[in-house]
Design a protein around this motif. Structure first.
Motif, mmCIF file in Angstrom:
data_model
loop_
_atom_site.group_PDB
_atom_site.id
_atom_site.type_symbol
_atom_site.label_atom_id
_atom_site.label_comp_id
_atom_site.label_asym_id
_atom_site.label_seq_id
_atom_site.Cartn_x
_atom_site.Cartn_y
_atom_site.Cartn_z
ATOM 1 N N GLY A 16 -8.376 9.904 -5.957
ATOM 2 C CA GLY A 16 -8.177 9.567 -4.455
ATOM 3 C C GLY A 16 -7.548 8.251 -4.270
ATOM 4 O O GLY A 16 -7.282 7.379 -5.210
ATOM 5 N N SER A 17 -7.455 7.851 -3.036
ATOM 6 C CA SER A 17 -6.752 6.379 -2.602
ATOM 7 C C SER A 17 -7.656 5.824 -1.577
ATOM 8 O O SER A 17 -8.493 6.108 -0.805
ATOM 9 C CB SER A 17 -5.450 6.899 -1.944
ATOM 10 O OG SER A 17 -4.529 7.601 -2.727
ATOM 11 N N LEU A 18 -7.387 4.476 -1.693
ATOM 12 C CA LEU A 18 -7.879 3.477 -0.859
ATOM 13 C C LEU A 18 -6.963 2.322 -0.617
ATOM 14 O O LEU A 18 -6.183 2.218 -1.483
ATOM 15 C CB LEU A 18 -9.298 2.675 -1.576
ATOM 16 C CG LEU A 18 -10.558 3.561 -1.331
ATOM 17 C CD1 LEU A 18 -11.307 2.734 -2.180
ATOM 18 C CD2 LEU A 18 -10.934 3.728 -0.166
ATOM 19 N N ARG A 19 -7.097 1.863 0.822
ATOM 20 C CA ARG A 19 -6.235 0.698 1.257
ATOM 21 C C ARG A 19 -7.006 -0.450 1.428
ATOM 22 O O ARG A 19 -7.769 -0.295 2.468
ATOM 23 C CB ARG A 19 -5.374 1.058 2.322
ATOM 24 C CG ARG A 19 -4.203 -0.034 2.544
ATOM 25 C CD ARG A 19 -3.471 0.209 3.791
ATOM 26 N NE ARG A 19 -2.043 -0.657 3.882
ATOM 27 C CZ ARG A 19 -1.652 -0.614 5.178
ATOM 28 N NH1 ARG A 19 -2.332 -0.500 6.231
ATOM 29 N NH2 ARG A 19 -0.414 -1.313 5.021
ATOM 30 N N THR A 78 -1.760 -10.944 6.694
ATOM 31 C CA THR A 78 -2.530 -9.813 6.168
ATOM 32 C C THR A 78 -1.986 -9.404 4.905
ATOM 33 O O THR A 78 -0.748 -9.209 4.933
ATOM 34 C CB THR A 78 -2.974 -8.731 7.196
ATOM 35 O OG1 THR A 78 -3.703 -9.051 8.494
ATOM 36 C CG2 THR A 78 -3.896 -7.846 6.414
ATOM 37 N N VAL A 79 -2.654 -9.435 3.784
ATOM 38 C CA VAL A 79 -2.175 -8.606 2.641
ATOM 39 C C VAL A 79 -2.983 -7.512 2.396
ATOM 40 O O VAL A 79 -4.239 -7.496 2.596
ATOM 41 C CB VAL A 79 -2.342 -9.889 1.487
ATOM 42 C CG1 VAL A 79 -3.689 -10.138 1.046
ATOM 43 C CG2 VAL A 79 -1.513 -9.438 0.234
ATOM 44 N N PHE A 80 -2.253 -6.557 1.750
ATOM 45 C CA PHE A 80 -2.751 -5.310 1.468
ATOM 46 C C PHE A 80 -2.615 -4.862 0.107
ATOM 47 O O PHE A 80 -1.852 -5.271 -0.876
ATOM 48 C CB PHE A 80 -1.988 -4.239 2.023
ATOM 49 C CG PHE A 80 -1.978 -4.424 3.920
ATOM 50 C CD1 PHE A 80 -0.774 -5.055 4.187
ATOM 51 C CD2 PHE A 80 -3.040 -4.207 4.422
ATOM 52 C CE1 PHE A 80 -0.557 -5.132 5.618
ATOM 53 C CE2 PHE A 80 -2.694 -4.370 5.847
ATOM 54 C CZ PHE A 80 -1.686 -4.819 6.644
ATOM 55 N N LEU A 81 -3.464 -3.941 -0.439
ATOM 56 C CA LEU A 81 -3.575 -3.467 -1.846
ATOM 57 C C LEU A 81 -3.764 -1.807 -1.638
ATOM 58 O O LEU A 81 -4.650 -1.731 -1.406
ATOM 59 C CB LEU A 81 -4.629 -4.195 -2.843
ATOM 60 C CG LEU A 81 -4.360 -3.520 -3.823
ATOM 61 C CD1 LEU A 81 -3.047 -4.030 -4.806
ATOM 62 C CD2 LEU A 81 -5.485 -4.016 -5.039
ATOM 63 N N GLN A 82 -2.432 -1.211 -1.504
ATOM 64 C CA GLN A 82 -2.610 0.176 -1.598
ATOM 65 C C GLN A 82 -2.965 0.857 -2.873
ATOM 66 O O GLN A 82 -2.158 0.552 -3.964
ATOM 67 C CB GLN A 82 -1.383 0.842 -1.178
ATOM 68 C CG GLN A 82 -1.400 2.318 -1.237
ATOM 69 C CD GLN A 82 -2.213 2.847 -0.153
ATOM 70 O OE1 GLN A 82 -2.328 2.330 0.923
ATOM 71 N NE2 GLN A 82 -3.039 4.041 -0.451
#
Length: 116
Positions: A16-19, A78-82
């Motif tokens: 699966g995936s999370l962000r 904002t910083v993201f981690l996909q």
């Protein structure tokens, strides 16, 4: 004062995936190098991903390369981690860091659990 607030963690099945998101305040975000670290129980802290202030340069741990993508929105501080193709070994608490050689600031962390 510097504040880093992570969100987006949770329970996900393998594959699966999370962000993850990290909302920053209290400093000039567009001047800051940002990182994501993680730590699993009984394991050493691991640098997961790094992004330059402009976002033009990124780097990843070998364990997540090709599956995780770090990005940032300087207009929204904002910083993201996909995170895609998640594996059970990705289970950890994930921390957002404003990185500096002088002093780094850490968020409170968000838990990611990968399990069926």
């Amino acid at each position: 004062q510097v504040q880093l607030v992570e969100s987006g963690g949770g329970l996900v099945q393998p594959g699966g995936s999370l962000r993850l998101s990290c909302a920053a305040s209290g400093f000039t975000f567009s001047d800051a190098t940002m990182r994501w670290y993680r730590q699993a129980p009984g394991k050493e802290r691991e640098l997961v991903a790094h992004i330059s202030p402009s976002g033009s340069s990124t780097a990843y741990a070998d364990s997540v390369k090709g599956r995780f993508t770090i990005s940032r929105d300087n207009a929204k501080n904002t910083v993201f981690l996909q995170m895609n193709s998640l594996k059970p070994e990705d289970t950890a608490t994930y921390y957002c860091i404003r990185y500096s050689t002088i002093r780094s600031y850490w968020g409170q962390g968000t838990q990611v659990t990968v399990s069926s």
